[in-house]
Design an enzyme around this catalytic site. Sequence first.
Site, PDB file in Angstrom:
ATOM      1  N   ASP A  55      15.965  -5.052 -15.619  1.00 59.17           N
ATOM      2  CA  ASP A  55      15.754  -6.037 -16.692  1.00 59.17           C
ATOM      3  C   ASP A  55      16.596  -7.292 -16.430  1.00 59.17           C
ATOM      4  O   ASP A  55      16.121  -8.424 -16.545  1.00 59.17           O
ATOM      5  CB  ASP A  55      16.045  -5.433 -18.088  1.00 59.17           C
ATOM      6  CG  ASP A  55      17.325  -4.623 -18.153  1.00 59.17           C
ATOM      7  OD1 ASP A  55      17.965  -4.403 -17.107  1.00 59.17           O
ATOM      8  OD2 ASP A  55      17.704  -4.211 -19.268  1.00 59.17           O
ATOM      9  N   TYR A 105       4.118   5.787  -9.169  1.00 53.26           N
ATOM     10  CA  TYR A 105       2.743   5.602  -8.696  1.00 53.26           C
ATOM     11  C   TYR A 105       2.135   6.924  -8.233  1.00 53.26           C
ATOM     12  O   TYR A 105       0.919   7.108  -8.315  1.00 53.26           O
ATOM     13  CB  TYR A 105       2.714   4.622  -7.512  1.00 53.26           C
ATOM     14  CG  TYR A 105       2.575   3.169  -7.886  1.00 53.26           C
ATOM     15  CD1 TYR A 105       3.502   2.541  -8.702  1.00 53.26           C
ATOM     16  CD2 TYR A 105       1.513   2.414  -7.396  1.00 53.26           C
ATOM     17  CE1 TYR A 105       3.379   1.199  -9.023  1.00 53.26           C
ATOM     18  CE2 TYR A 105       1.383   1.074  -7.707  1.00 53.26           C
ATOM     19  CZ  TYR A 105       2.319   0.470  -8.528  1.00 53.26           C
ATOM     20  OH  TYR A 105       2.185  -0.857  -8.838  1.00 53.26           O
TER      21      TYR A 105
HETATM   22  C1  IPM Z   1       0.038  -4.676  -5.266  1.00 52.50           C
HETATM   23  C2  IPM Z   1      -1.057  -4.351  -6.236  1.00 52.50           C
HETATM   24  C3  IPM Z   1      -1.326  -2.846  -6.185  1.00 52.50           C
HETATM   25  C4  IPM Z   1      -0.048  -2.149  -6.596  1.00 52.50           C
HETATM   26  C5  IPM Z   1      -2.517  -2.361  -7.009  1.00 52.50           C
HETATM   27  C6  IPM Z   1      -3.788  -3.104  -6.661  1.00 52.50           C
HETATM   28  C7  IPM Z   1      -2.708  -0.873  -6.906  1.00 52.50           C
HETATM   29  O1  IPM Z   1      -0.725  -4.783  -7.512  1.00 52.50           O
HETATM   30  O2  IPM Z   1      -0.147  -4.419  -4.066  1.00 52.50           O
HETATM   31  O3  IPM Z   1       1.080  -5.185  -5.697  1.00 52.50           O
HETATM   32  O4  IPM Z   1       0.231  -1.988  -7.799  1.00 52.50           O
HETATM   33  O5  IPM Z   1       0.710  -1.738  -5.713  1.00 52.50           O
END
Ligand code: IPM
Length: 371
Positions: A221, A142
């Site tokens: 998986d 991320y």
């Molecule tokens: C979550 C959501 C977020 C993530 C998005 C909205 C960025 O899906 O909190 O699980 O991927 O973390």
Amino acid sequence: MDFNIAIIPGDGIGPEVTAQAKKALEAVADEYGHHFTYTEAMMGACAIDATGNPLPEETLDICEASDAILFGAIGDPKYDNDPTAKVRPEQGLLRLRKSLGLFCNVRPVKAYEQLIDNSPLKREIISGADMSIYRELTGGIYFGEKHLSDDGQVASDGCSYSVEEITRIAHLAFKEAQKRRKKLTLVDKANVLETSRLWRKTVTEIAKEYPDVAVDFLFVDNAAMQMILNPKQFDVILTENLFGDIISDEASVIGGSIGLLASASVGKENALFEPIHGSYPQATGKGIANPLASILSAAMLLRHLGLQEEAASIETAVEKSLELGFSTEDLNPKKPLSTSKVGDFIADYILNPEDTNRNFKNIHAGQSTII
Ligand code: IPM
Ligand code: MN
């Protein structure tokens, strides 16, 4: 007691569901003699529309100054369908998590006895399932370096983890396992990814400090398959950011609806509480969104503030609403209640748990004396 609570309603159904969570918090404040001061702040698509920035500086300041943050949902189809958009609503939430250092995301999942027959999964598979997913929230793919080549033909997202990032959440997950059934499953992809091998090595080391906790390792998986085949085997699941995102949506099927899953995102100084579901734009403004995930997030918020009994009063009210079928259409398609009526019921039940004069039967007709 007095607490400052920042509320970020966000996009889509976010404002509707957080309004119900606020009703539950107000009922708790009344019933137990607390005083909560709420400060609303903007984040996501609505903040982009108003300021051009998905996380305005003011929002960050309000969150930093709060004792806890209640957040609704984020996202808007106009951005989902435009991969070229430079500014995206989700950046607001990701930046908030990163800026506040909310590294530990806790997502409890359990099969509610009242809802088992709603699930597409068989009763004997899910009955009794009860797990807590510890998802690392400020690292991994991320937040790695992102790149798109000038000709738009090649893109990459880097994934990195440090021992320190793994260690701090691993300790919290082990401590939680000690309080539960004393089992911790690390979900990774150590047969392929270097970062996963670092997770395994680090968690194996830390496990020595928790000899009463049984540790096992599953490739993601396989874990995805096990979640559906035999979810009862899981107690605490510890995993990295992306795997935790995916596996927690999958796990929500066990709970009967994604509209039930709450989460806590905790850092050293701050904590944020939010449903795991998204902004559900198709439902916005229709009064059909399930507010229970937001309401249960408010319960997690209270527990974080040390208000255990108060948190339990919300959870009991939620269980009662499920038992009576006072639910939105995802759980009760035949006789659904609106988002707001579910919120009213929860608040009322918190205030009058012993009231035997309730006219439950008339709730659907909107004639009840209690809502
Ligand atoms: C979550 C959501 C977020 C993530 C998005 C909205 C960025 O899906 O909190 O699980 O991927 O973390
Ligand atoms: Mn998600």
